[in-house]
Design a protein around this motif. Structure first.
Motif, PDB file in Angstrom:
ATOM      1  N   GLY A   1       3.730   0.904   2.696  1.00  9.72           N
ATOM      2  CA  GLY A   1       3.676  -0.346   3.527  1.00  9.72           C
ATOM      3  C   GLY A   1       3.753  -1.392   2.696  1.00  9.72           C
ATOM      4  O   GLY A   1       3.640  -1.815   1.902  1.00  9.72           O
TER       5      GLY A   1
ATOM      6  N   CYS B   1       0.776  -1.123   0.035  1.00 13.31           N
ATOM      7  CA  CYS B   1      -0.017   0.131  -0.053  1.00 13.31           C
ATOM      8  C   CYS B   1       0.931   1.278  -0.035  1.00 13.31           C
ATOM      9  O   CYS B   1       2.071   1.030   0.205  1.00 13.31           O
TER      10      CYS B   1
ATOM     11  N   ILE C   1       7.067   1.205   8.269  1.00 14.66           N
ATOM     12  CA  ILE C   1       6.489   2.214   7.169  1.00 14.66           C
ATOM     13  C   ILE C   1       7.605   2.958   6.555  1.00 14.66           C
ATOM     14  O   ILE C   1       8.351   3.676   7.539  1.00 14.66           O
TER      15      ILE C   1
ATOM     16  N   LEU D   1      -2.485   2.592   4.454  1.00 17.40           N
ATOM     17  CA  LEU D   1      -2.246   3.528   4.818  1.00 17.40           C
ATOM     18  C   LEU D   1      -3.181   4.821   4.457  1.00 17.40           C
ATOM     19  O   LEU D   1      -3.767   4.899   3.444  1.00 17.40           O
TER      20      LEU D   1
ATOM     21  N   SER E   1      -2.277   3.941   9.888  1.00 18.67           N
ATOM     22  CA  SER E   1      -1.793   2.772   9.342  1.00 18.67           C
ATOM     23  C   SER E   1      -2.733   1.480   9.662  1.00 18.67           C
ATOM     24  O   SER E   1      -3.145   1.515  10.815  1.00 18.67           O
TER      25      SER E   1
ATOM     26  N   CYS F   1       5.129   6.700  17.108  1.00 16.89           N
ATOM     27  CA  CYS F   1       3.348   6.367  17.214  1.00 16.89           C
ATOM     28  C   CYS F   1       2.885   7.132  18.407  1.00 16.89           C
ATOM     29  O   CYS F   1       3.375   7.204  19.441  1.00 16.89           O
TER      30      CYS F   1
ATOM     31  N   SER G   1      -2.780  -2.887   9.848  1.00 16.32           N
ATOM     32  CA  SER G   1      -1.848  -3.957   9.981  1.00 16.32           C
ATOM     33  C   SER G   1      -2.426  -5.422  10.238  1.00 16.32           C
ATOM     34  O   SER G   1      -3.691  -5.463  10.778  1.00 16.32           O
TER      35      SER G   1
ATOM     36  N   VAL H   1       1.999  -4.271   6.922  1.00 17.56           N
ATOM     37  CA  VAL H   1       1.193  -3.078   7.030  1.00 17.56           C
ATOM     38  C   VAL H   1       0.588  -3.181   5.549  1.00 17.56           C
ATOM     39  O   VAL H   1       0.870  -3.079   4.523  1.00 17.56           O
TER      40      VAL H   1
ATOM     41  N   HIS I   1       4.421  -1.417  14.777  1.00 17.51           N
ATOM     42  CA  HIS I   1       3.493  -2.689  14.115  1.00 17.51           C
ATOM     43  C   HIS I   1       4.497  -4.114  14.118  1.00 17.51           C
ATOM     44  O   HIS I   1       5.539  -3.949  14.146  1.00 17.51           O
TER      45      HIS I   1
END
Length: 499
Positions: A213, A193, A219, A272, A284, A301, A286, A269, A265
């Motif tokens: 991702g 993605c 990412i 997004l 995001s 994050c 996952s 992923v 994560h």
């Protein structure tokens, strides 16, 4: 295959992208120290047999052995002819007098002032240099991205090599189209993605970046304005390499579990979404069943949302209420939450199959669509959403759009109710969703294989980019279809008048 396609807004790309900087001398020396590069052995040592070989002996014997080898290989000379040829070679070497090759002859000027000093007043007058200048100028012209050029980025995988392909889509005044790859960026993992963002990660007011991702838990954010770049400008989450190396040293020969960076994560992923209002915010989705909200300026994050019980496939920000986030999962549910409040209970819709993609209606703040693995597309109105999980909120419509999974949907940013769908049945279809009574306006097999991604352009709204399993980028001018033109051409005319 092309897993995802994304348009870059016109004017966002640099006219002439920068070239990536080569490693410095210090960086190369550090690579040598760490064993990344091996220096050649000295004194002509042969690493294959481990014995020293005298270079002068090689030079003396090579002349004869090579001549014999050539004669034997050709098989066209007798022993007498071979001896004659060896005599010719010896005479030739004697005439060259290679032992005194570096000695300068007295009285001879190496840099004469005769005819060799003739020159042309300018490169344009020199036919050899002129041709070279013309070639250089053409190469430079190919690198230029004009303000009116459309740019499309594809997340592509071919022969186990993954990369971002930056395409330029040129439209001339007479209607001719030129689509070509401007440059590509090699990425380390299989892409799943993408999300374009203009948050100024390197200073200035804006940027031109692509968040990617992949099958990895990290990412990566790449600068699209740099050619031949080998490192992302930012990595969000992922495996902690320092801790990984320390564990390897402590426990040699033993497999140790991965340690992830804080807030990372722990699985692939899958989706997004960049927040256009709060430009430093990226969401995001996952396979680790979580949704995360990232601050790309801080590189960390901010929130982790754990409201799903299976893989989360897609996320999308509301166009009118930018704090509202929608997420769809393999647990066969869609959840809408206020992303600023991690404890917000939100609203939930149950569906009949795994979620493939979802999108907010850019013309209606209350509506969204979700596409499913069983080939259906459902529309919902959040005004009739029920906060009670036990109460089922019915969809506004259910559309049996394709025979197989609908991997991607895209609303037209200019024409209300025009929706594109792409499926693994290899078809792309356009729908009129007026009055919650969908009707098919056009359908096409673009010869792209199973369709994984479709996306309308924000600048040329009736251009639809298509990517699929065959790995070829297709661009469909949907307004050229009679059905689309009949229903939606008025929006194109009004747009031209405003422009």
């Amino acid at each position: 295959m092309i897993a995802a396609v994304s348009w870059v807004p016109k004017g966002a790309s640099k006219a002439v992208p920068d070239e990536a900087q080569l490693p410095s001398k210090e960086e190369i020396e550090e690579m040598i120290k760490s064993g990344g590069l091996e220096e050649e052995s000295e004194h002509g040592r042969s690493e294959e047999d481990g014995e020293d070989t005298d270079i002068e002996d090689v030079e003396q014997t090579d002349e004869v052995s090579q001549a014999l080898a050539v004669a034997d290989a050709l098989g066209k000379t007798s022993k007498k002819n071979s001896e004659a040829k060896l005599d010719d070679i010896a005479d030739g070497l004697k005439e060259l007098d290679m032992d005194h090759y570096d000695d300068e002859d007295e009285g001879v000027e190496l840099f004469s002032r005769g005819i060799g000093d003739l020159y042309y007043p300018s490169n344009q007058m020199d036919p050899h240099l002129k041709d070279k200048d013309d070639e250089d100028s053409e190469d430079l012209e190919d690198l230029v991205i004009n303000a009116n050029d459309a740019v499309i980025v594809c997340a592509r995988n071919e022969d186990d090599v993954s990369h971002l392909e930056v395409h330029v889509y040129e439209e001339s005044n007479d209607g001719d189209v030129n689509l070509y790859v401007h440059h590509h960026i090699i990425i380390p993992a299989f892409p799943l993605c993408m999300a374009w963002l203009d948050c100024p990660l390197k200073g200035g007011e804006k940027g031109n970046f692509m968040a990617v991702g992949s099958m990895e838990p990290s990412i990566e954010i790449w600068d699209l304005d740099i050619i031949e770049e080998v490192q992302p400008c930012l990595i969000l989450g992922g495996i902690d390499e320092e801790k990984k190396m320390k564990k390897k040293k402590k426990k040699k020969g033993k497999k140790s579990s991965f340690e992830y960076k804080e807030g990372s994560h722990t699985d692939s992923v899958l989706g997004l979404a960049w927040n256009k209002e709060f430009r430093n915010i990226l969401a995001s989705a996952s396979a680790d069943k979580t949704v995360k909200i990232w601050d790309v300026v801080e590189g960390k994050c901010s929130f982790t949302l754990e409201h799903h019980t299976d893989k989360v496939q897609a996320v999308a920000w509301n166009h009118y209420a930018p704090q509202v986030l929608l997420s769809g999962s393999f647990d066969r549910s869609i959840v809408m939450k206020d992303a600023r409040i991690s404890t917000h209970s939100g609203f939930k819709w149950s569906i009949t199959a795994d979620v493939e993609s979802l999108a907010w209606d850019p013309h209606n703040e209350h509506s969204f669509v979700v596409s499913l693995e069983d080939g259906t597309v459902k529309g919902f109105d959040i005004r009739i959403a029920k906060s009670d999980p036990a109460s089922e909120s019915q969809p506004s419509f259910t559309l049996h759009a394709h025979d197989k999974a609908v991997c991607s949907v895209s609303y037209n940013p200019l024409a209300p109710n025009l929706l594109a769908t792409g499926s693994t049945d290899k078809m792309v279809k356009l729908w009129d969703l007026s009055n919650n009574q969908p009707s098919c306006v056009a359908s096409r097999n673009p010869k792209a294989g199973s369709i994984f991604s479709v996306s309308f352009s924000g600048d040329s709204p009736f251009l639809l980019a298509i990517g699929g399993s065959k790995g070829n980028l297709e661009v469909w001018d949907t307004l050229s279809d009679a059905g689309v033109s009949q229903r939606f051409s008025k929006y194109s005319k009004s747009n031209r008048a405003e422009t």
